[in-house]
Scaffold this motif. Structure first.
Motif, PDB file in Angstrom:
ATOM      1  N   UNK A 174     -10.309   0.251  -1.506  1.00 31.42           N
ATOM      2  CA  UNK A 174      -9.068   0.352  -1.258  1.00 31.42           C
ATOM      3  C   UNK A 174      -8.275  -0.407  -0.177  1.00 31.42           C
ATOM      4  N   UNK A 175      -9.174  -0.315   0.911  1.00 33.53           N
ATOM      5  CA  UNK A 175      -8.630  -1.249   1.985  1.00 33.53           C
ATOM      6  C   UNK A 175      -8.496  -2.646   1.825  1.00 33.53           C
ATOM      7  N   UNK A 176      -9.463  -3.254   1.069  1.00 37.83           N
ATOM      8  CA  UNK A 176      -9.219  -4.778   0.939  1.00 37.83           C
ATOM      9  C   UNK A 176      -8.407  -5.181  -0.035  1.00 37.83           C
ATOM     10  N   UNK A 177      -8.098  -4.244  -0.981  1.00 38.80           N
ATOM     11  CA  UNK A 177      -6.890  -4.517  -2.148  1.00 38.80           C
ATOM     12  C   UNK A 177      -5.655  -5.184  -1.451  1.00 38.80           C
ATOM     13  N   UNK A 182       0.801  -1.336   0.031  1.00 42.92           N
ATOM     14  CA  UNK A 182      -0.054  -0.062  -0.154  1.00 42.92           C
ATOM     15  C   UNK A 182       0.756   1.197   0.183  1.00 42.92           C
ATOM     16  N   UNK A 183       0.255   2.264  -0.360  1.00 44.84           N
ATOM     17  CA  UNK A 183       0.886   3.571  -0.519  1.00 44.84           C
ATOM     18  C   UNK A 183       0.167   4.614   0.523  1.00 44.84           C
ATOM     19  N   UNK A 184       0.621   5.663   0.689  1.00 43.84           N
ATOM     20  CA  UNK A 184      -0.118   6.391   1.836  1.00 43.84           C
ATOM     21  C   UNK A 184      -1.335   6.567   1.675  1.00 43.84           C
ATOM     22  N   UNK A 185      -2.047   6.837   0.536  1.00 42.65           N
ATOM     23  CA  UNK A 185      -3.598   7.110   0.236  1.00 42.65           C
ATOM     24  C   UNK A 185      -4.162   5.877   0.105  1.00 42.65           C
ATOM     25  N   UNK A 186      -3.687   4.397   0.496  1.00 40.57           N
ATOM     26  CA  UNK A 186      -4.220   3.205   0.349  1.00 40.57           C
ATOM     27  C   UNK A 186      -4.215   2.848  -0.963  1.00 40.57           C
TER      28      UNK A 186
END
Length: 354
Positions: free
Chosen positions: A284-287, A149-153
């Motif tokens: 975004x979270x689940x990926x 993940x990056x900072x913005x998910x």
């Protein structure tokens, strides 16, 4: 009050499920169910009684799912302590292997195979370059951690490697330190070797043709940074080892079908907020939920589990005695939240009905 991740899922999961239905991976469903059940009656718990006021206290069990932000903190601390015992008295480097944006969509749809290839081929590239006599002429021992993940998910798969600046000569008779205290291995050479190895590894996949040919022609990036004794790098990586992509403390608001969360910008190192639709936030979270059974931590070279003899040889060559692990402090007795007296364990209650 700031909403937790579980509260966000309780409020928006049904709509997300209606919208995406059969497209939701089983691993994502398991992760959501675990987060929703964590520290609730659904998982059962323990009963404690106050020795003074005789009140009962119910402590619910944790889900221990690696995507749950309520779990993993104690495991991360224990992991750091175990890794510290393996740190050699030499300088360490943190290397980060990233892939171009054109490859990320393919990796997202081939996670188990793709993530495994990222870990294996980045380690292989490191070993290939380190074996060259003009750079080191030795085998490395490295700890690799997958981070997605990056900072913005956003989806940003890359691999972090913690590596001592030295290695074991092929005949096992000498420890070979880095040629310079300010230089370890060339970034450009590492990036080119990583690209070549990963291309070869993925070519056997039936969907390889979906990757744009330009991905293999452009320059890739490998970042090489000195990290002193290595302890700071371990602490940094622990956030990715036993913790999830987003802690509940970063969620700012859940209102009007939108989720606002904060992130630290890499450019100015200041906190900013981002507001997205609840469905986009959940997506975004689940990926970043890993495939079931996938190991995001790997050890290579003479740090692997099968290299005990080579590890002992290195300890002898460096004349270094591995520090002993300090005895673990006993857990303090829980206290009553009403009168402050000690609690004693009464029993366990089973899970609630589904």
């Amino acid at each position: 009050l700031v909403p937790s991740l579980a509260e966000v899922l309780r409020g928006h999961w049904a709509q997300y499920e209606r919208q995406f239905g059969a497209q939701i991976l089983p691993s994502h469903r398991r992760a959501v169910q675990a987060i929703l059940n964590c520290r609730t009656r659904a998982l059962g718990g323990e009963i404690y009684r106050c020795a003074n006021c005789r009140r009962d206290h119910f402590v619910y069990h944790s889900c221990n799912h690696r995507a749950c932000p309520q779990c993993g903190h104690a495991d991360a601390t224990a992991w750091i302590e175990r890794q510290k015992l393996k740190l050699l008295p030499v300088p360490y480097y943190l290397l980060t292997f990233t892939v171009p944006e054109g490859l990320r969509a393919w990796l997202r749809s081939h996670q188990k195979m793709g993530y495994g290839a990222l870990l294996k081929e980045s380690a292989g590239a490191l070993q290939d370059v380190a074996r060259r006599a003009k750079y080191l002429g030795a085998e490395l021992g490295l700890l690799s951690v997958l981070h997605t993940w990056g900072r913005q998910l956003q989806f940003h798969p890359h691999v972090h490697c913690v590596v001592p600046a030295g290695g074991l000569r092929p005949d096992g008779l000498r420890w070979c330190p880095a040629h310079s205290p300010t230089f370890f291995l060339p970034q450009i050479v590492l990036a080119a070797r990583f690209r070549s190895r990963l291309q070869t590894a993925l070519q056997a996949q039936p969907d390889f043709g979906q990757i744009a040919p330009s991905v293999w022609r452009q320059k890739w990036v490998v970042d090489v940074q000195p990290v002193g004794s290595g302890e700071a790098a371990l602490k940094y990586l622990s956030a990715y080892v036993y913790r999830t992509a987003l802690s509940s403390q970063r969620i700012v608001a859940d209102e009007d079908g939108h989720i606002t969360f904060k992130y630290k910008d890499s450019a100015d190192q200041r906190w900013h907020t981002l507001r997205v639709l609840a469905q986009e936030f959940i997506r975004r979270f689940l990926q970043h939920v890993l495939p079931q059974g996938f190991q995001r931590i790997r050890y290579y070279g003479w740090l692997s589990a099968a290299a005990t003899t080579r590890w002992q040889r290195i300890l002898a060559l460096l004349n270094w005695t591995r520090p002993t692990r300090p005895p673990q402090a006993p857990q303090p007795l829980p206290l009553c939240r009403h009168c402050g007296a000690h609690l004693f364990w009464v029993g366990r209650f089973i899970r609630g009905p589904p």
